[in-house]
Write an enzyme that holds these catalytic residues in place. Structure first.
Site, PDB file in Angstrom:
ATOM      1  N   CYS A   1       2.188  21.192  -5.307  1.00  0.00           N
ATOM      2  CA  CYS A   1       3.435  20.684  -5.877  1.00  0.00           C
ATOM      3  C   CYS A   1       4.348  21.856  -6.246  1.00  0.00           C
ATOM      4  CB  CYS A   1       3.117  19.851  -7.110  1.00  0.00           C
ATOM      5  SG  CYS A   1       4.551  19.296  -8.063  1.00  0.00           S
TER       6      CYS A   1
ATOM      7  N   LEU B   1       1.965 -10.445  18.578  1.00  0.00           N
ATOM      8  CA  LEU B   1       2.990 -10.757  17.575  1.00  0.00           C
ATOM      9  C   LEU B   1       4.381 -10.852  18.168  1.00  0.00           C
ATOM     10  CD1 LEU B   1       2.607 -11.181  14.467  1.00  0.00           C
ATOM     11  CD2 LEU B   1       0.656 -10.144  15.590  1.00  0.00           C
TER      12      LEU B   1
ATOM     13  N   HIS C   1       0.810  -1.215   0.000  1.00  0.00           N
ATOM     14  CA  HIS C   1       0.000   0.000   0.000  1.00  0.00           C
ATOM     15  C   HIS C   1       0.847   1.269   0.000  1.00  0.00           C
ATOM     16  CE1 HIS C   1      -3.388  -2.586   1.955  1.00  0.00           C
ATOM     17  NE2 HIS C   1      -3.306  -2.750   0.642  1.00  0.00           N
TER      18      HIS C   1
ATOM     19  N   CYS D   1       4.669  21.942 -10.399  1.00  0.00           N
ATOM     20  CA  CYS D   1       3.590  22.320 -11.318  1.00  0.00           C
ATOM     21  C   CYS D   1       2.392  22.964 -10.626  1.00  0.00           C
ATOM     22  CB  CYS D   1       3.126  21.102 -12.104  1.00  0.00           C
ATOM     23  SG  CYS D   1       2.129  19.938 -11.133  1.00  0.00           S
TER      24      CYS D   1
END
Length: 296
Positions: free
Chosen positions: A194, A278, A135, A197
């Protein structure tokens, strides 16, 4: 293929209960060729909550969808305000024992690869090589108009300069780095365009409702084909982006093993589901194999 924005899943059939026996995991790991598929649950011990477990962020938070982000200036303002604040906390997270165990398995040649659904970079920080970020990753930004990529820290600096004094207290942090803020707290937060641009900037992550790049999916399919077994770590497998690899492994007759405290959508295909934290489960497996886990 398009990632469906499935936010919840509930078992529709009787599933076997989880076990605390890690021996099947150790047996698979001892033969090598194990492909790891990790989800948000592996990062909870680093202080990043998961989506769907106990106290998961979906109980209070609906993730941004690609459609909302691209269609609404207001949605982008809300996202970047929350993400900017969350980035400060997210960036301080450190790998935990689970990440370090996975890296150790890799160093000893027991893994064929690591695919992660997470965007936090903690597998790499722990020392895992060649991680496929299914992802994407929060540490890069892409312009939706010109396609240029840039480092997240550069955007963070620009946002800091444009929003001096932006110091709201968030109700929580989410697995995608998004902080919980009200519209009042977001206020008139300034979003940066950005620099090349003037276009719309987006984190280089796959939002709910957005397509995972086909080449990345195909690469993951190849990794499943080459593996001897698939080990799922901390994922409910609710979304098809991860579940499809479990189904592929099962169809090919490869053992599927899951470590997740709650039932998962992949349980019908699994040889076993270990219902342990985990860090505990993976360090126990490492101990069974006589492998050190750095940082313990």
């Amino acid at each position: 293929m398009r990632m469906r924005p499935t936010l919840s899943w509930a078992p529709t059939e009787d599933l076997p209960p989880g076990t605390t026996d890690v021996e099947p995991i150790a047996d698979a790991m001892s033969t090598g060729g194990v492909l790891v598929l990790s989800g948000a649950g592996i990062s909870t011990e680093s202080g990043i909550p998961d989506y769907r477990g106990e106290g998961g962020s979906l109980s209070r938070h609906t993730p941004m969808t690609y459609q909302d982000f691209t269609a609404s200036t207001h949605a982008r303002r809300r996202y970047w305000a929350r993400s900017h604040l969350g980035w400060r906390t997210f960036g301080r997270a450190r790998p935990n024992a689970g990440h370090r165990a996975v890296a150790g398995f890799g160093r000893h040649g027991l893994l064929s690869g690591v695919i992660t659904q997470n965007v936090d970079g903690l597998h790499q920080a722990a020392g895992s090589d060649g991680v496929v970020e299914l992802h994407g990753s929060l540490d890069r930004v892409v312009c939706l108009d010109c396609g240029i990529f840039s480092p997240r820290h550069e955007l963070a600096r620009r946002l800091e300069e444009a929003n001096v004094g932006f110091e709201p207290v968030a109700a929580g942090i989410n697995p995608d780095g998004d902080a919980d803020l009200t519209d009042e707290q977001v206020g008139d937060f300034r979003v940066m365009p950005c620099t090349a641009c003037g276009g719309i900037l987006k984190p280089n992550v796959v939002f709910f409702g957005e397509a995972v790049p086909p080449r990345r999916v195909e690469h993951c399919r190849e990794l499943v084909s080459e593996a001897t077994s698939l080990l799922v770590l901390g994922s409910s497998l609710t979304v098809m982006s991860g579940l499809r690899f479990v189904r592929q492994a099962a169809r090919a007759g490869k053992p599927v093993l899951i470590i997740n405290r709650d039932p998962t959508r992949g349980d019908p295909h699994a040889l076993t589901r270990v219902a342990l934290p985990l860090g505990t489960a993976l360090t126990t497996v490492a101990d069974r194999l006589g492998l050190p886990v750095d940082g313990r």
